[in-house]
Structures are given as structure tokens and as C-alpha cells.
Design an enzyme around this catalytic site. Structure first.
Site, PDB file in Angstrom:
ATOM      1  N   LYS A  35      -6.234 -10.815  26.295  1.00  0.00           N
ATOM      2  CA  LYS A  35      -6.394 -11.031  24.865  1.00  0.00           C
ATOM      3  C   LYS A  35      -7.690 -11.776  24.530  1.00  0.00           C
ATOM      4  O   LYS A  35      -8.485 -11.322  23.702  1.00  0.00           O
ATOM      5  CB  LYS A  35      -5.171 -11.849  24.425  1.00  0.00           C
ATOM      6  CG  LYS A  35      -5.193 -12.424  23.081  1.00  0.00           C
ATOM      7  CD  LYS A  35      -3.834 -13.039  22.792  1.00  0.00           C
ATOM      8  CE  LYS A  35      -3.556 -14.283  23.631  1.00  0.00           C
ATOM      9  NZ  LYS A  35      -4.154 -15.478  23.026  1.00  0.00           N
ATOM     10  N   GLN A 251       5.505 -13.465  21.487  1.00  0.00           N
ATOM     11  CA  GLN A 251       5.225 -14.860  21.824  1.00  0.00           C
ATOM     12  C   GLN A 251       5.174 -15.742  20.583  1.00  0.00           C
ATOM     13  O   GLN A 251       4.576 -16.812  20.603  1.00  0.00           O
ATOM     14  CB  GLN A 251       3.918 -14.965  22.610  1.00  0.00           C
ATOM     15  CG  GLN A 251       4.015 -14.308  23.979  1.00  0.00           C
ATOM     16  CD  GLN A 251       2.770 -14.532  24.797  1.00  0.00           C
ATOM     17  OE1 GLN A 251       2.477 -15.642  25.218  1.00  0.00           O
ATOM     18  NE2 GLN A 251       2.027 -13.465  25.039  1.00  0.00           N
TER      19      GLN A 251
END
Length: 661
Positions: A35, A251
Site C-alpha cells: 500500500k 482493517q
DNA sequence: CAAAACTGCCTTTTT
DNA sequence: GGCAGTTTTG
């Protein structure tokens, strides 16, 4: 730097995200899928296409993330990165607000108050609207106010939209709270976001300026965005529509703090024409760990469908260990760590022990100390929560801003100068009636000790330019006899030493700041301290120390360790009892998912059959998540208290009625 | 006004 | 069981 290097070693999906030409972009980045790499490369790619660095705004949630992002972009593109704006939401907002403070009728030199100041302020607000604290607990009021602010709801709107008496009570408290804050020339953390949102909403010229300046927006950890942050992004991005967000709905673990998972779930709807890219290749963990993660998270209904695919190959199976109680849990884990390290198979820094609540690490600390294993307990009481630190910062704030009510109330009798509760209450009454600040009320009422104290502070403020901030603080503490106050409160030498050291540390921070900043001002120092967060422990060389890490699952997000122990996997703890009652088990499952995906090579899940809770030993059932990760269905009513271990006295407890279903 | 006794609470906490 | 915040006492 050559464009080819920026695009090197990217998988096809990462490449698409990095080179996405413009317009809204949603990158759904599974755990360990690269990411941060996508964001930093994308910034570098934009720069290589000739886009001006100063027109790029990258926002993160933590200072650490911001710092790392800037470092990594600098590695890619060199000093050209200096012109970028890489910042946390909060510090970006402070900058915007200071520049346009007058538009909102805000003092340019506002101070940022922390959580305990907020509580003082809320109490003042309740007093002001003559609401006894029994009808609305200050903490409850504050939680509600914070949630409203996070959703970008102003006091006016809260009042207008109140659905019942309680809502209205909260709204009126909210309004009074804001008035007290403004009178103290303060804003709270939530205000930084809310007020920036309001500024952008109400002032088209400011909005246009920011839109023209920041043509490219990038947001990290988008799943943690709250309503106010969303409004800010939406406003700035609505003109050029170059909004690239990266995150993982699986998340999202800060819902209880106002983060709104719908912002990432509905992104495509909110920004039509969005390109969605899924990063599902995990570069961190072995197959068994990823299988466990996938099996658990699959049970959530509110999510973007994703499946992590491995790239690290097979590995050892996930271990699930059952222990008698929390003592055994700690003993086994600690002795295993010691054994592995002695065998030379691992170093202390490879291990992390992750838990749900702050009371769990206690027993681990005991065992680790006994085994002489170095460890770092992340979180817990922060440096800035220490009494002495807060006292000294209150002196500073009060010197800068004599109207700062929370700070004044904190130190009005520190060291003791004969100003007790009665005097304070009487003076606050006057302040509320006359609509003046508490400081002014003390002056007017002629409370001599406080007047003398305020004079000392004014002298101190006046002396800063000539002698410098650190030296001035030293003189102030001398004048106030603060060392004697410490000696009075902490007769034993050890704790006195610790307290003195904390004061020394503030002076160090001030020295550091004075050397760096230009020009150094007390306001600048306070702002830096308010927005700072604590650094992980490092050795002299700036390398992370070789120690076992203990932390909550929340604190573990974004990190990875070769060997992870995920402890206390029991019903009532993970998922936490309260989340079961409040129907937020999906967030707990995401917490479990975060924990599992921290592990690179070895994951050990543990649970205890009994555990001491609130001074009583209770039986514990395995967490439903443990069944899920084995691919089993948890027993029907996992929340029912265990029949076997539950203490017999339970039956006589008046509370047990709610457990029986 | 300050020390001692007494409640009541008890998840997580990027800024 | 432990702590912080509050109330009671000297």
C-alpha cells in the site's frame, strides 16, 4: 530520477494504481500488499510527469506515517520532494485554520487543548447551562460531542436535529462547551477538522484557493476517515477530482473514534467514475497465515470482497494453544521466546505479543522481567500524560494565553497557594455570570495569590525573547519552587527522581525546539508538543532496539513481525464483551484480522480457560474467531457464560439475569 | 484547605 | 484488584 525506476518491481495492479492518469481512484489494498509503496511511487510518478510538487497533498493519520512517506518519496525523487505537502490531517488543518482564523472569528493564536482539558471544559459548560453533572456525565457528554464533531455537525445543527430530550441536552452542552473553548481561545482536536470543514463550506474563496493549490490529493488509510475529514477531502477535490485513496476496509478498527467505514464502502458512489483497483497479493506472510486471515474475515458482511493471495510460499501451520490461565499463557510464551533466542533461531526483536486490552500485558511484563528479556510496552501512559509534564505545559499555555481556563484550573493551586475548591467555585460562578474568562474573574475578585501567580507568568512570558525559551522555563520553575512541590508530593527518592527527570525531558524538548525553529516561539513549541506523538524506542544509533514488542492490536496496525503471539483469544475479550452488547463484533473481527496479518512466518494464537477479571476468576470460552479460522462453525450461543468454570456465587449476583437468554 | 476514607468504574486511543 | 475521582474528616 528515471521514470523506469519509479515503475520498477511493481505488479500489474500496483502499476495501474501508480500510473492512473487522474480522476477518483480507490485502491483496496489488502494487508501486506504494498500500500505505502503504491502511494509513494504514485507521488514520484506524478512528479516525473511534470506535475508541480506544491500542487500535491498527501494526508495520513499519524506523524510517523507522514514522516515515512516523505522519506520514501525523497529517496525516489531527491530534494524535489521538499515542496510536497505531506502531513497529517490535523497538522494540515492547523495550518489552514491559522491562516484563515479571522474568517471563523477565531483567535489566530489559538491553543490546542488535550483530552483532560476537554473534560475540564465540558464540566465548565455543564455548570454554565446549570445542568447538574448527575443528569449528564461529563465523560458521556464529551464522547457525544466528539462524535458529533467527527460527523461534521455544528452545535446549531445538533440543536436543530435533536430527536429527543437527551439529544437536546447534549446539543446544548455542545454549544456551551464550544463557547467556553472560544473564550479560552482554544480549540480541541476534533475542532481542527470540523472547523476546517466549516471554513471550506462557508467561504468559497478559501475553498477555491485550496482547490487551485492542491490539484492532486492522496490519502493513506482511507478506511479510518471520519465525516469531517471526508468533508475536507470532498471540498478540496471537487474541482479537479484528482483524489486517490488507499485503504483496506477489513482493517477499519477505529469506528468507536468516529471513523466511518461507509466512507470507503461507498467511495465509488460518492465519486462517480472511480477506478477501483484491488491489491490482493500479499508480500508478507506464509500461506497458512493468509488462509487463517481469509477464513476469519470472510464472516464479515460489510466489506469489499477480497481474498489475500500469498507470494511467500508455504510455512508452518498456525498454532492454537490452550492454557489453564493467564499466568500459564505468559509463562509458556516467555519461556518459548527465551528458548528460541538462546538456540540462535531468532532475536528478541522478531517477537510481538499482541492483545486486546491494556490490562493483559501486566502478567507478561512480570514474566519478561523475571526472565531478563528486554521488552517494550507500546502505549500505556504517555510522557505527555505525566502530571509534571502537564503542569509545566499548563504554565506555558497560561503564560501565552491568560484566558486559557482549563490550564488555569489545573495549576491554580499548584504548588499550593491557599486557593481551594470554595474560592475556585465562587470565582467560576462570577466568570460565568459576567461572561469573562476565569483568569479575569480571579483578577477582578482580587484573589491575591492568583494575581501574584499570574504576574509571575507574565514576567516569564516577557523574559522569553531575551533569555530564550528553555532558560525562561528554568527560571519560572525556580520562581514557583516547583522542585519543592515535587519533593512534597513524592517523598521517596525513586519516584521523585523519575518526576524530576520528566521535567528535565521537557526542558530538553524545549532546547531542541529552540535550536530548530525559526523563530522559536512559545506558541510554536506548544503546538508541536500538542500534535506530536511518541517515538518508538531506539538505541544510540537510531536503530530500533532488539526487544520483544508488547502492544494492543490497535497499535499494531501497519506493523509486521516474523513471530506473533495473539493472546487472550476468548469470548468476552476478543471479541470484547462490550462489542457483543453493542453489536460491533465485525469491528472486533477486523481487529483479529489485523492481528493475524501482522505475522510474517509464525503465528501463535493463545487462549486461557480461566482468567482473573475485576478481581474475580472467571471461566472463558474460546473466541468465535478461533473456530472461524479453523474453518469450523462456532457453537450457537458463544456469549453465554461458561457453565463449568463460572463461580457458583454468580447465581446470587443480581446481574446474572442479563446473561441468561 | 489538605489528608484520609470511600465510591464506582472497568476496551480500543492515529491527533 | 486497582485506580481515579469524589466525599468526608481533621
Amino acid at each position: 530520477m528515471r521514470s523506469a525506476d519509479i515503475l520498477a518491481d511493481l505488479n500489474p495492479e500496483q502499476l495501474r494504481a501508480v500510473t492512473h492518469p487522474g480522476g477518483p481512484l480507490l485502491v483496496l489494498a489488502g494487508a501486506g500488499s504494498g500500500k505505502t509503496r503504491v502511494i509513494t511511487r504514485r507521488i514520484a510518478h506524478l512528479l516525473s510527469r511534470g506535475i508541480a510538487a506544491r500542487s500535491i497533498l498527501a494526508v495520513t493519520f499519524t506523524n510517523k506515517a507522514a514522516r515515512e512517506m516523505r522519506e520514501r518519496v525523497t529517496e525516489l525523487v531527491g530534494p524535489g520532494a521538499k515542496e510536497l505537502t505531506v502531513s497529517t490531517f490535523h497538522s494540515f488543518c492547523v495550518r489552514v485554520l491559522r491562516e484563515h482564523a479571522d474568517r471563523l472569528g477565531l483567535h489566530r493564536g489559538f491553543t490546542i487543548c488535550d483530552e483532560s482539558d476537554q473534560l475540564t471544559t465540558v464540566k465548565a459548560a455543564l455548570r454554565e447551562i446549570r445542568l447538574p453533572e448527575t443528569s449528564l456525565h461529563p465523560k458521556a457528554a464529551l464522547a457525544r460531542i466528539s462524535l458529533l464533531k467527527n460527523r461534521c455537525v455544528t452545535p446549531g445543527r445538533a440543536l436543530a436535529e435533536a430527536a429527543d430530550d437527551f439529544d437536546e441536552l447534549v446539543a446544548r452542552t455542545y454549544r456551551a462547551y464550544d463557547e467556553v473553548l472560544r473564550r479560552s481561545r482554544s480549540v480541541d482536536f476534533d475542532d481542527l477538522l470540523l472547523l476546517t470543514g466549516v471554513l471550506l463550506d462557508r467561504h468559497a474563496d478559501v475553498r477555491r484557493r485550496l482547490q487551485e493549490r492542491y490539484r492532486h490529493l492522496l490519502v493513506d488509510e482511507y478506511q479510518d476517515t471520519n465525516g469531517a475529514q471526508y468533508e475536507i477531502l470532498r471540498r478540496i477535490a471537487e474541482k479537479h477530482r484528482n483524489l486517490a485513496v488507499v485503504g483496506d476496509d477489513d482493517q477499519s478498527i477505529y469506528g468507536w473514534r468516529g471513523a466511518d467505514i461507509r466512507k470507503i464502502l461507498n467511495f465509488e458512489r460518492d465519486f462517480p467514475g472511480t477506478e477501483v483497483i484491488r491489491l490482493e497479493t500479499n508480500y508478507r506472510s506464509t500461506e497458512p497465515i493468509l488462509e487463517a486471515a481469509n477464513r476469519v474475515i470472510r464472516h464479515n458482511r460489510s466489506r469489499h470482497e477480497k481474498t489475500l493471495r500469498g507470494s511467500c510460499g508455504p510455512g508452518e501451520p498456525v498454532r492454537i494453544l490452550e492454557m489453564e490461565d493467564e499466568e500459564n499463557e505468559a509463562e509458556l510464551i516467555v519461556s518459548e521466546i527465551g528458548f528460541e533466542v538462546r538456540q540462535g533461531r531468532a532475536k528478541f526483536g522478531d517477537f510481538a505479543i499482541l492483545f486486546r486490552t491494556q490490562m493483559q500485558p501486566r502478567v507478561f511484563e512480570g514474566r519478561l522481567r523475571a526472565s531478563r528479556i528486554p521488552y517494550d510496552l507500546v502505549g500505556g501512559m504517555s510522557f505527555f500524560d505525566r502530571k509534571e509534564v502537564r503542569d509545566v505545559l499548563a504554565y506555558l499555555r497560561l503564560a501565552v494565553n491568560p484566558d486559557d481556563e482549563p490550564s488555569l484550573l489545573r495549576v491554580v493551586n499548584v504548588p499550593p497557594r491557599g486557593v481551594g475548591k470554595t474560592t475556585v467555585d465562587r470565582t467560576l460562578e462570577t466568570a460565568a455570570k459576567e461572561g469573562i474568562s476565569a483568569g479575569a474573574a480571579f483578577e477582578r475578585a482580587g484573589v491575591e495569590p492568583v494575581r501574584a501567580f499570574l504576574r509571575t507568568l507574565a514576567d516569564f512570558a516577557a523574559r522569553i525573547p531575551s533569555v530564550g525559551l528553555p532558560q525562561a522555563i528554568r527560571q519560572l520553575l525556580g520562581a514557583l519552587r516547583y522542585d519543592q512541590e515535587i519533593a512534597r508530593c513524592y517523598p521517596d527518592a525513586v519516584s521523585r527522581q523519575a518526576r524530576t527527570a520528566a521535567v528535565e525531558e521537557i526542558l530538553n524538548l524545549a532546547e531542541n525546539y529552540a535550536r530548530r525553529a525559526q523563530p522559536p516561539t512559545p506558541d510554536g513549541f506548544l503546538e508541536e508538543v500538542a500534535l506530536a506523538s511518541e517515538e518508538p524506542e531506539e538505541d544510540e544509533k537510531g536503530r530500533p532496539r532488539d526487544v520483544v514488542t508488547l502492544m494492543t492490536l490497535h497499535a499494531a496496525k501497519g506493523l509486521e513481525f516474523p513471530r506473533v503471539y495473539l493472546v487472550g483469544c476468548e469470548e468476552g475479550l476478543l471479541p470484547h464483551q462490550r462489542s457483543v452488547e453493542e453489536n460491533t463484533v465485525e469491528e472486533e473481527r477486523r481487529l483479529m484480522y489485523v492481528g493475524i496479518t501482522r505475522a510474517r512466518r509464525r503465528l501463535t494464537i493463545t487462549r486461557a480457560k480461566t482468567r482473573a477479571k475485576y478481581g474475580r476468576r472467571e471461566g472463558c470460552l474460546p473466541s468465535r474467531f478461533v473456530f472461524e479460522l479453523r474453518g469450523e462453525t462456532p457453537p450457537a450461543a458463544p456469549a453465554a457464560p461458561s457453565a463449568k468454570q463460572a463461580a457458583p456465587r454468580r447465581a446470587s449476583s443480581p446481574r446474572s439475569a442479563r446473561g441468561a437468554r
